[in-house]
Scaffold this active site. Structure first.
Site, mmCIF file in Angstrom:
data_model
loop_
_atom_site.group_PDB
_atom_site.id
_atom_site.type_symbol
_atom_site.label_atom_id
_atom_site.label_comp_id
_atom_site.label_asym_id
_atom_site.label_seq_id
_atom_site.Cartn_x
_atom_site.Cartn_y
_atom_site.Cartn_z
ATOM 1 N N SER A 152 0.832 -1.201 0.000
ATOM 2 C CA SER A 152 0.000 0.000 0.000
ATOM 3 C C SER A 152 0.868 1.253 0.000
ATOM 4 O O SER A 152 1.962 1.244 0.581
ATOM 5 C CB SER A 152 -0.854 -0.009 1.272
ATOM 6 O OG SER A 152 -1.400 1.265 1.502
ATOM 7 N N TYR A 165 -1.340 -0.763 10.074
ATOM 8 C CA TYR A 165 -1.583 -1.117 8.673
ATOM 9 C C TYR A 165 -0.325 -0.867 7.818
ATOM 10 O O TYR A 165 0.088 -1.710 7.017
ATOM 11 C CB TYR A 165 -2.753 -0.263 8.180
ATOM 12 C CG TYR A 165 -3.169 -0.463 6.756
ATOM 13 C CD1 TYR A 165 -3.983 -1.526 6.392
ATOM 14 C CD2 TYR A 165 -2.776 0.438 5.761
ATOM 15 C CE1 TYR A 165 -4.400 -1.686 5.072
ATOM 16 C CE2 TYR A 165 -3.185 0.286 4.451
ATOM 17 C CZ TYR A 165 -3.993 -0.776 4.115
ATOM 18 O OH TYR A 165 -4.391 -0.938 2.806
ATOM 19 N N LYS A 169 1.817 -3.565 5.772
ATOM 20 C CA LYS A 169 1.937 -3.437 4.315
ATOM 21 C C LYS A 169 3.406 -3.351 3.880
ATOM 22 O O LYS A 169 3.780 -3.890 2.834
ATOM 23 C CB LYS A 169 1.157 -2.217 3.828
ATOM 24 C CG LYS A 169 -0.364 -2.384 3.907
ATOM 25 C CD LYS A 169 -0.817 -3.664 3.230
ATOM 26 C CE LYS A 169 -2.244 -3.648 2.743
ATOM 27 N NZ LYS A 169 -2.655 -4.977 2.217
#
Ligand code: NAD
Length: 300
Positions: A152, A165, A169
């Site tokens: 991401s 997150y 990622k």
């Protein structure tokens, strides 16, 4: 050369909606038999239902494609092993794995609980490792495999409120780097997609006016390329709104300092030169990096 997936079997995790659904539909349109995996929970990972996967499976079958619905939790080794076993017994092989399942538990780092950290890392990073480990022996045995990790922009560039997150990622990028090296001699290519699209996960984060531009259909061509026979190995494609780029680690040529200058002050005095990207390069592995760094230009 047209890219088709006739005779190929793909597993797409988290394919009950959003980006994964579009990847699955596009793969099926081009001839792949597709396992539609989805746990069917909420964006934060709570709850479970087989409906999401079944709906996409029906959609593919109504379009004349071949699909199999599966609601395994990607973090559960036994459920994932059963999914791969089912795919093999129904379709004979597994050629493609798209690790796409994901959840969000956004909070600024000082408010984040370790439970929010662990759950997000478990689904994205550990889940991708669990699924990839389950297909790895199959791909090695058949000397063919295409694995896509979903990283991401948050992991590669940072994003306020997404420490858990972003770390997960970025971890997927690290996982790709090593699997690309380990899989190469078995013709297993591992790459990353870093998508941006309006889905249920991002509808509150992205501007509503961008819905049409940032549609998942604009990410799918890059993912299908990464699943194809023509796929590169160890590449990150970033995709948003019909634009595609490659993200890669560039090292600066650096400086080799004489013994007496190897001090914090010596680094500070030369930092602008050490960080200068002019003449930068990418290393193909950790050992290649050391060999390159030891050849850094001398600080004359
Ligand atoms: P989405 O919420 O529509 O899709 C994620 C899917 O994963 C959901 O259907 C969910 O049920 C499923 N899932 C969650 N936990 C699971 C588990 N344990 N096992 C199996 N399935 C599970 O969101 P999306 O935007 O389509 O996200 C797809 C992927 O792309 C995610 O990995 C996400 O982090 C990544 N991503 C999305 C964007 C974006 O802009 N949408 C940006 C960067 C990365």
């Amino acid at each position: 050369m047209p890219i088709d997936f006739e005779g190929r079997t793909a597993i797409v995790t988290g394919a009950g909606g959003g980006l994964g659904r579009v990847y699955a539909l596009e793969l099926a349109k081009r001839g792949a038999r597709v396992v539609i995996n989805d746990l069917g929970g909420a964006v934060d990972g709570e709850g479970r239902s087989s409906t999401a996967a079944e709906k996409v499976c029906d959609e593919i079958e109504q379009n004349g494609g071949t699909a199999l619905a599966n609601s395994a939790d990607v973090t559960n080794e036994a459920e994932v092993a059963d999914m791969v076993q089912d795919a093999q017994s129904k379709f004979g092989r597994v050629d493609i794995l798209i690790n796409n399942a994901g959840i969000l538990r956004d909070k600024s780092f000082h408010k984040m609980t370790m439970a929010d950290w662990e759950k997000v890392v478990a689904v994205h990073l550990t889940g991708a490792a669990v699924c990839t480990r389950a297909v790895w022996p199959v791909m090695r045995e058949q000397a063919y495999g295409r694995v896509v990790m979903t990283t991401s922009p948050s992991g590669l560039c940072g994003n306020f409120g997404q420490a858990n997150y972003g770390a997960a990622k970025a971890g997927l990028w690290g996982l790709m780097n090593t699997l690309a090296l380990e899989g190469a001699k078995y013709n297993i290519h591992t790459n990353c997609i870093a998508p941006t699209a309006v889905t249920r996960m991002t509808e509150e984060l992205l501007d509503a006016s961008s819905t049409q531009t940032l549609k998942p259909e604009n990410v799918a061509p890059a993912v299908l390329f990464l699943c194809s026979d023509q796929a590169p190995n160890k590449i990150v494609i970033m995709a948003a709104g019909g634009s595609y780029s490659v993200a890669q680690l560039i090292e600066t040529p650096g400086l080799h300092l004489p013994q007496e200058e190897r001090t914090p002050e010596g680094i500070a005095a030369r930092f602008e030169r050490i960080r200068s990207l002019e003449g930068g390069y990418s290393s193909s592995s950790a050992f290649d990096h050391v060999a390159n760094l030891l050849k850094a230009p001398r600080d004359e």
